[in-house]
Structures are given as structure tokens and as C-alpha cells.
Design an enzyme around this catalytic site. Structure first.
Site, PDB file in Angstrom:
ATOM      1  N   CYS A  84      74.031  60.197  -1.007  1.00 17.58           N
ATOM      2  CA  CYS A  84      75.482  60.711  -0.566  1.00 17.58           C
ATOM      3  C   CYS A  84      75.821  61.878  -1.466  1.00 17.58           C
ATOM      4  CB  CYS A  84      76.329  59.591  -0.636  1.00 17.58           C
ATOM      5  SG  CYS A  84      76.092  58.219   0.566  1.00 17.58           S
ATOM      6  N   HIS A 122      83.736  62.795  -1.103  1.00 21.89           N
ATOM      7  CA  HIS A 122      82.645  62.283  -0.088  1.00 21.89           C
ATOM      8  C   HIS A 122      83.311  60.968   0.550  1.00 21.89           C
ATOM      9  CE1 HIS A 122      79.279  60.332   1.465  1.00 21.89           C
ATOM     10  NE2 HIS A 122      79.425  58.966   0.844  1.00 21.89           N
ATOM     11  N   ASN A 128      81.075  57.474   7.455  1.00 20.45           N
ATOM     12  CA  ASN A 128      80.137  58.168   6.294  1.00 20.45           C
ATOM     13  C   ASN A 128      79.002  58.876   6.882  1.00 20.45           C
ATOM     14  OD1 ASN A 128      78.621  58.534   4.157  1.00 20.45           O
ATOM     15  ND2 ASN A 128      78.793  56.684   3.212  1.00 20.45           N
TER      16      ASN A 128
END
Ligand code: UT7
Length: 332
Positions: free
Chosen positions: A116, A256, A286
């Protein structure tokens, strides 16, 4: 000779049309809208459903929009980095495929996988290439089709992820701008808490890897949650401290988008008002490497040249960090 800096001169993004809502997921696994919203902040996510379409196809859409917006001929682009954990295939690199599809024939290209944190690692890498003075236009992409590796029978992960792509343009500037400072970190001892084990050289595809569902993403969410909060918070505060910055000096916090509760906690620790925190987890979930460039794209109209932004991420590996960025003037 004046030092060259990597100005961010444009951003664009893309999400596929199909929307998978919490209500849809209620019909697929034992979950409910209330649990998903209160535990994660996610209401819906976009999924690339079209057969034969991959991560590169979403990246192509983001890059085409970026080229148009910045008035850039594809042949002018020197370099493309694609941050992704869901490359079209193990090789060649997705960045190569994107460059071919868009006609960026003069660019050298590679993928960067830091889970990520892939976009943050890619942006820092690209900025250093630009600072060498050898490149005039570099495109940094964050793109992922997580739906390709999500187990839609596992309620602990399938509610979390969505598909999307974002891209930024870097161009040389003699003014200090772009990535002003960063802390990036890696710790491979976290590899058993968040992974996709099957299909690599350790567990090549076999009947056994398929039966054990090893080609899907696995996450020990509760443990990763704690590491994510600590990692993002610590690097964020350190970058602010060593640059003598308070929250009033930073226009936007760009975290994030893994969990709304993580975002709120990190913002609180940095004493940062939520009105200046970029959020898209509610509508996209996400999107892994794409969360941060998609946020920048969603809030583009509200970011002004000279604004200081703090980008922060945490992901598998573990990999994490925070970047202090100054937004540049738009390209042509
Ligand atoms: O992006 C890369 C980095 N990743 C992250 O930063 C993610 C970090 N982790 C998280 O965001 C959270 O841990 C999750 C959203 C993944 C999970 O939330 P949680 O509050 O940590 O829940 P949990 O895993 O502790 O589960 C709590 C309960 C469990 O039931 P019991 O054992 O208490 O009876 C789960 O079985 O919730 C249950 N549960 C669900 N219930 C309804 C787990 N998933 C679901 C679900 N619907 N989808």
C-alpha cells in the site's frame, strides 16, 4: 548549476463504473452495512468487472487524462513508474504495458511494489531521478485491481478493497518544490500478517495452492491496524518536527485509505483538523497503491500551487512512511 527539483504539475485518476455496495456484499457474505461503515468507513467501492481488463487499463485512463490536462505529447515522457501489487502479470512490467498502450515510446518504465506504500515509494524514487537533471517528464502511477486477488467468500477482507488508478506528472523546477522531505521504512518481519502467498517462486501455482486459496490476499487486520497507526503517526510527526512545521503550515493531510478509524486516529495524533484531511475511502474503499493519487485527483480543485501536503501510508511488507510535498504549478 541550479539544483533541479521535481515539481508536481498535474494529477488525474480513474475508477471503473461498476459500484459494489455494502448491500451487495450483505448478499455475498455474512456481513452488514452497519458493521462495514462503523468499522471501516466504507460505503461502496468500484470494481473492474469487464473481462479481459486489468490494472494497466485503469492506469491508461488515468495517464491519458493526465497527458491531456498537462498538454503533454506521449513521446515527451522520459520515464514511467507504476506502483502496484496487482501487475497485469509477473512480467513484463505493467508500466511497460501502459507506455505501449498510450504511445509513450521514449519512456523507460518499471513497476515498484511496496504494497500500500507503492505510490509513496514510487514518487520519492521518481523525484530523485528528476533531480539528476536527466529527465524532463516523469509519470508516477499508483494502480491496483485488488478485486483480482480478493476472496469474495472471506468477509474479513472482501469488504475492504476496491479498484482504481491515479497518476501524477513530474517536471523539473529550479525552485524547491515537489517532495521536500520524506521518511520511508521497511520491515520484512511483518510479512506473515498481510500477504498474497501463492503464485510466486516460493509457492508456484499448483493444485495445492489453489485448494488452499493461497492466491488470495490474507490479512491479520487487528495486528496490522496497530502497526499502521504507529507507523504513519511516527513518520508523520518526525517529518513535521524536523522541518519545524505545525499543523497550520500544512494545508492537507493525505493518508492511505485503509480504514477511517486509522485516518481519524492519525489526524488526531498530529492535531490535524478533519476538514483538511483528504478522504475517499467511503466511495472507493482501499484501492491500495491508488488511494493517495486518487485523493489528490478528487481534491485537485482545492489544492493551490505552493500548498504543503503530508502524504502518509502503511502497507504489507511491512512498508510505510510519510512525505512532505509542495504542490506545483499546473503543466502547460
Ligand atoms: O492497507 C494496508 C494496511 N491495512 C490496514 O491498515 C488495515 C488494518 N486493519 C483494519 O482496518 C481492521 O482491523 C479491519 C477493518 C480489517 C477489521 O476491523 P476490526 O475492528 O479490527 O475487526 P476484527 O478483525 O477485530 O473483528 C471483530 C469482529 C470479529 O468477530 P468476533 O471474533 O469479535 O466474534 C470478526 O469475526 O468482527 C467480525 N468480522 C465481521 N463482522 C461482520 C470481521 N469481518 C466482519 C464483517 N462483517 N465483514
Amino acid at each position: 548549476m541550479a539544483r533541479i527539483h521535481a515539481a508536481i504539475t498535474g494529477v488525474h485518476g480513474y475508477v471503473p463504473d461498476f459500484v459494489l455496495t455494502n448491500a451487495d456484499l450483505e448478499k455475498m457474505v455474512d456481513t452488514n452495512d452497519e458493521w462495514i461503515r462503523t468499522r471501516t468507513g466504507i460505503k461502496e467501492r468500484h470494481i473492474l468487472k469487464e473481462p479481459g481488463k486489468a490494472t494497466s487499463d485503469m492506469a491508461v485512463e488515468a495517464v491519458k487524462g493526465l497527458l491531456e490536462k498537462t498538454g503533454t505529447d506521449p513521446m515527451e515522457v522520459d520515464m514511467v513508474i507504476c506502483g502496484t501489487v496487482t501487475a497485469d502479470m509477473h512480467f513484463p512490467d505493467t508500466a511497460n504495458i501502459v507506455a505501449d498502450k498510450v504511445g509513450m515510446k521514449n519512456a523507460f518504465c518499471f513497476d515498484l511494489n511496496a504494497a500500500c506504500s507503492s505510490f509513496l515509494f514510487s514518487l520519492v524514487t521518481a523525484s530523485h531521478y528528476m533531480e539528476s537533471g536527466r529527465y524532463k517528464k516523469i509519470i508516477v502511477i499508483g494502480a491496483d485491481k485488488l478485486s483480482a486477488v480478493v476472496d469474495y467468500t472471506d468477509r474479513s477482507t472482501c469488504i475492504l478493497f476496491g479498484d482504481g488508478a491515479g497518476a501524477v506528472m513530474l517536471e523539473p523546477s529550479e525552485q524547491p518544490t515537489g517532495v521536500l522531505d520524506y521518511i520511508l521504512k521497511s520491515d520484512g518481519s511483518g510479512r506473515d500478517l498481510l500477504y498474497q502467498k501463492g503464485g510466486g517462486s516460493l509457492y508456484p501455482c499448483s493444485k495445492e495452492t489453489l485448494e488452499k486459496r493461497m492466491h488470495y490476499i490474507y490479512q491479520d487486520g487487528r495486528k496490522v491496524f496497530k502497526y499502521a497507526v504507529e507507523g504513519m503517526k511516527n513518520t508523520l510527526l518526525e517529518v513535521m518536527k524536523r522541518n519545524n512545521l505545525t499543523k497550520d503550515d500544512i494545508k492537507w493531510l493525505v493518508p492511505h485509505q485503509a480504514n477511517m478509524r486509522i485516518i481519524e486516529y492519525v489526524a488526531k495524533m498530529a492535531d490535524f483538523p478533519m476538514e483538511r484531511v483528504m478522504i475517499n475511502i467511503d466511495k472507493y474503499g482501499n484501492t491500495t497503491s491508488a488511494t493517495i493519487p486518487l485523493c489528490l485527483w478528487n481534491y485537485e480543485d482545492q489544492i493551490k500551487p505552493g500548498d504543503k501536503l503530508l502524504l502518509t501510508a502503511f502497507g504489507g511488507g511491512f512498508s510505510w512512511g510519510s512525505i512532505l510535498v509542495e504542490w506545483g504549478k499546473p503543466g502547460k
